[in-house]
Motif scaffolding. Structure first.
Motif, PDB file in Angstrom:
ATOM      1  N   LYS A  19       0.816  -1.194   0.000  1.00 22.18           N
ATOM      2  CA  LYS A  19       0.000   0.000   0.000  1.00 22.18           C
ATOM      3  C   LYS A  19       0.860   1.257   0.000  1.00 22.18           C
ATOM      4  N   SER A  27      -4.253  12.301   5.787  1.00 26.78           N
ATOM      5  CA  SER A  27      -5.117  11.124   5.732  1.00 26.78           C
ATOM      6  C   SER A  27      -6.570  11.420   6.092  1.00 26.78           C
ATOM      7  N   SER A  28      -6.843  12.606   6.694  1.00 31.50           N
ATOM      8  CA  SER A  28      -8.226  12.855   7.107  1.00 31.50           C
ATOM      9  C   SER A  28      -9.115  13.274   5.938  1.00 31.50           C
ATOM     10  N   LEU A  29      -8.516  13.558   4.778  1.00 25.98           N
ATOM     11  CA  LEU A  29      -9.335  13.934   3.617  1.00 25.98           C
ATOM     12  C   LEU A  29      -9.992  12.698   3.006  1.00 25.98           C
ATOM     13  N   PRO A  30     -11.225  12.849   2.489  1.00 24.17           N
ATOM     14  CA  PRO A  30     -11.886  11.686   1.875  1.00 24.17           C
ATOM     15  C   PRO A  30     -11.085  11.163   0.696  1.00 24.17           C
ATOM     16  N   ALA A  31     -10.951   9.837   0.609  1.00 23.07           N
ATOM     17  CA  ALA A  31     -10.044   9.241  -0.371  1.00 23.07           C
ATOM     18  C   ALA A  31     -10.538   9.376  -1.809  1.00 23.07           C
ATOM     19  N   LEU A  33     -11.799  12.036  -3.168  1.00 21.43           N
ATOM     20  CA  LEU A  33     -11.780  13.421  -3.629  1.00 21.43           C
ATOM     21  C   LEU A  33     -11.060  13.602  -4.976  1.00 21.43           C
ATOM     22  N   LEU A  87     -13.280  12.877  -7.874  1.00 25.71           N
ATOM     23  CA  LEU A  87     -14.286  13.916  -8.084  1.00 25.71           C
ATOM     24  C   LEU A  87     -13.669  15.107  -8.798  1.00 25.71           C
ATOM     25  N   MET A  88     -12.482  15.525  -8.327  1.00 23.93           N
ATOM     26  CA  MET A  88     -11.815  16.674  -8.946  1.00 23.93           C
ATOM     27  C   MET A  88     -11.448  16.372 -10.396  1.00 23.93           C
ATOM     28  N   PHE A 137     -16.040   7.555  -8.975  1.00 27.81           N
ATOM     29  CA  PHE A 137     -16.114   8.247  -7.692  1.00 27.81           C
ATOM     30  C   PHE A 137     -17.219   7.645  -6.831  1.00 27.81           C
TER      31      PHE A 137
END
Lengths: 273, 273, 273, 273
Positions: free
Chosen positions: A43, A114-118, A120, A123-124, A169
């Motif tokens: 990973k 790491s706290s951001l949604p994976a 994202l 989507l961008m 997404f």
């Protein structure tokens, strides 16, 4: 951008990215399947690769954004000059590049914080593609039939890529959607080259007759052939990656792999029914 | 292709495939329901059938691709002749057939190599349909109103089939989506025949008046009647297959079946609420 | 059909069906919520209601199909007369009714034969709506602007209803989707009435000026008001049904209901977060 | 509404709501992530906030609906006057406001009456947006090219917002969809301002040339820049809210937080793969 080179550069960029994404998706999928027997891809490695990918995207987008502004004859950051808009076509391209830069930035942020949604970055990325499709859709006001047609096909493929990315997404980790996206990106890349050849023939030959219906009839199937080509590239890619991973696996853990593969194969077919 | 036979042949092909798929889907569904009591259909059989199906598809597509090239008056693989494109209509048809051939190849690969994702053929099939719809959409530049209208309806049904197949790819094993797809394929088959009758009446009668609005009004409902017909065919199919499976089941394991069916029926209705 | 009554009859039909479906959905939802404390609505009852509903649909569709053919001045089953198509408008309407009849037949079959998939009627219903939208879309060739506009809005609402019904088929038992569909059916019903008033004023007044842009501007918001009205009807319906079920519940099992309701309420809010 | 102020007021309203929703979504998401270690945000608080939000929406919608009717020169509730429709533009705006009022009412009802389905407000909100898009789509009959273009872009963004909200209704609790919706609402807000500047320049300068293609080319990218701006606002919002919650968390429960955060972080990354 109104030149052969101006279409070949983004074409090459998309082609390379499509190729790379198809390799990455295949590798991820094959490693995941094999992991039950032997740990190959870690990973942490994939995380580092994602960050690198983001950096490359940012670099390319920055080059593009700045390049479009400061090439000889570019707008040089002047938007309005002498009572009229200043070279809006270049501004269009800069804007597109900027959104791809945003994707790169999100990529880097998401895999370091790491706290951001994976999901994202997906989507961008779909946003950047929709914006690209939107701009190209409004790009060809007042041009000739053939020019509009080849750009409409470009809009079609970009819009579809955006749609597939948006699906990715919503439904994460579907390898076929990822490969479908890669194939559409490859198609976009080769189609940019095709546009270059049609509108600005590099051999110095005259451009194609822009009012000939037969040219449109031909470009319709030509578009499909490009698509078929991207399928064949991805298929060969898949075969190569699978073969590489399997051969490397055999070298590393020869005894178990043989035994476990049969068990696994049965489980697979069970699941897939 | 610009003849009655040129529309009747693909029409027959799609009709036969639609019929066969509706039988297969029903059989799979009924066997799955009955399996709790008695094992009738085996997975291995279905696998072999899929491979056979792929081979038939490849064969048909090859015949079509080659046939379109080498019929008398065909392009004979020459794309550009004497300063202009050479019989692009035939090239269009060849391209469509080629994509259906790709579906067949994927079918064979997926059911022989177990490591490939099982829903790949569905994705390829929806791709082939989208490509077909795209080509037909750009096929009728500069023709007459009636000709365009009947081809637009064809594009509509092909696009919808592609959409339903894509849904099948996302939501696997939904029998109603499979039957919906079969009914749309049947509709496509019978509509090809209808186009043949409208544009090239086999009786030698003159073609329909291409500028008459009433013809369009009639073909609108005619299209719906074809669709209703495909529903009726699938309904009769379903009844027949269910009756066959049940009667064969009774002969094989008469005592348990009777007992267990009641239990099962209650469970079903429970689930379905 | 080209009369006020010809629009008022299907309008009333859709309005009644929309009202009935909104009541049924609400009742089902409220009963399901209350069932934890007290069994009020039984599955068997709902089954019988569905079969009755199917019978009513078949009856109405039969009346419509036959009526359109045999009214004075109707086509009397003659499709082609004296070298031209015979009253295709009536044939259009017959075809639409026929598809709604198919829905009724499927309804009856599905709730008597338990081996059929339970979501089949939803699929058939969405098909009937798409066919209706398709026919209405091709219904107004060569009419005037206002006539086309009101029918376009009809096509819009029918198409959206078909889409929502298709979603219901994919995602079963979502009460809000069912109510959304009911509200769209109500809108269709009242809009049929509106079309009747616009094109064939029953008071004998002259029809509205078909080329006035202001009429179109007004009908745009009028359409929205109809939609708002359908929301209000469904809201009142919901309040009434909930109140009836709760009051009947209190009479039947007064002690437990009070106790359990609080517990349940907390669980609900838990789930809904 | 045909003035700079008439576009600035709804623009400000949407901007404020978009900002507030992006804060709320981020707060909810961050609190949910942190809750495993420390309870900060309570469910009851969020409930009360929702009711307040509903009340604000109702208030704003009421002001809008009534304001459009009773401003000097408004229709004063008269729909038909002297043989023609009376100021339909204002009636259009009133209708839009009314639907947003309905959203507010549903919001209040859903969070006070617990038996109502929790996703109803989302459905009503997407309905209000679709109605708004529908009205704006039919709003510009017979205006000039530039006016139509800027309103088309408005319709595009409103329609997309409706679509995203409908997705939220189907897939609950997806923070990225919520933020996407907020960003589109922000875009709508700033775009209203842009329309005001283009059509009714507040500085008293003449309006932009409505037939100049270059203006359309510029507004295309301008729209994208607004979108990029909304992304940046939401990104900064997210950073700020996360930082605030974390710093407050550290003050309240400093010892555990530090310990648990590492554990949590690993779990997160596990899930996100």
């Amino acid at each position: 951008m109104g030149s052969f080179r101006g279409h070949a550069i983004p074409g090459t960029f998309f082609f390379v990215m499509g190729l790379w994404w198809s390799i990455k998706s295949t590798l991820k999928y094959v490693c995941k399947k094999q992991r039950r027997t032997c740990y190959l891809g870690s990973k942490a490695l994939f995380h580092r690769v994602e960050i690198l990918e983001g950096a490359v995207l940012v670099g390319m987008a920055l080059t593009g954004t700045v390049g479009e502004q400061f090439i000889p004859g570019g707008p040089q950051l002047t938007l309005y000059k002498e009572g009229q808009w200043n070279q809006l076509t270049n501004w269009h391209h800069s804007t597109m590049y900027f959104f791809f830069g945003l994707v790169g930035v999100t990529d880097i942020l998401c895999f370091t914080i790491s706290s951001l949604p994976a999901s994202l970055p997906k989507l961008m990325f779909s946003n950047a593609l929709f914006v690209e499709a939107f701009i190209f859709y409004n790009h060809t006001h007042g041009r000739e039939m053939l020019d509009i047609f080849v750009h409409q096909l470009l809009v079609l493929v970009i819009f579809l890529t955006g749609l597939v990315t948006f699906m990715e997404f919503l439904l994460r980790n579907n390898v076929l959607l990822e490969l479908l996206r890669s194939s559409l990106i490859l198609l976009q890349g080769t189609w940019f080259w095709q546009i270059g050849f049609v509108l600005y023939p590099p051999s110095g030959a005259p451009a194609w007759d822009p009012m000939d219906h037969d040219n449109i009839m031909f470009l319709t199937i030509c578009f499909c052939w490009h698509y078929a080509l991207s399928f064949i590239i991805i298929g060969m890619n898949y075969a190569l990656v699978t073969w590489l991973v399997k051969s490397r696996l055999k070298r590393l853990c020869p005894s178990e792999a043989g035994l476990l593969k049969n068990v696994e194969r049965e489980q697979e077919s069970e699941e897939e029914m």
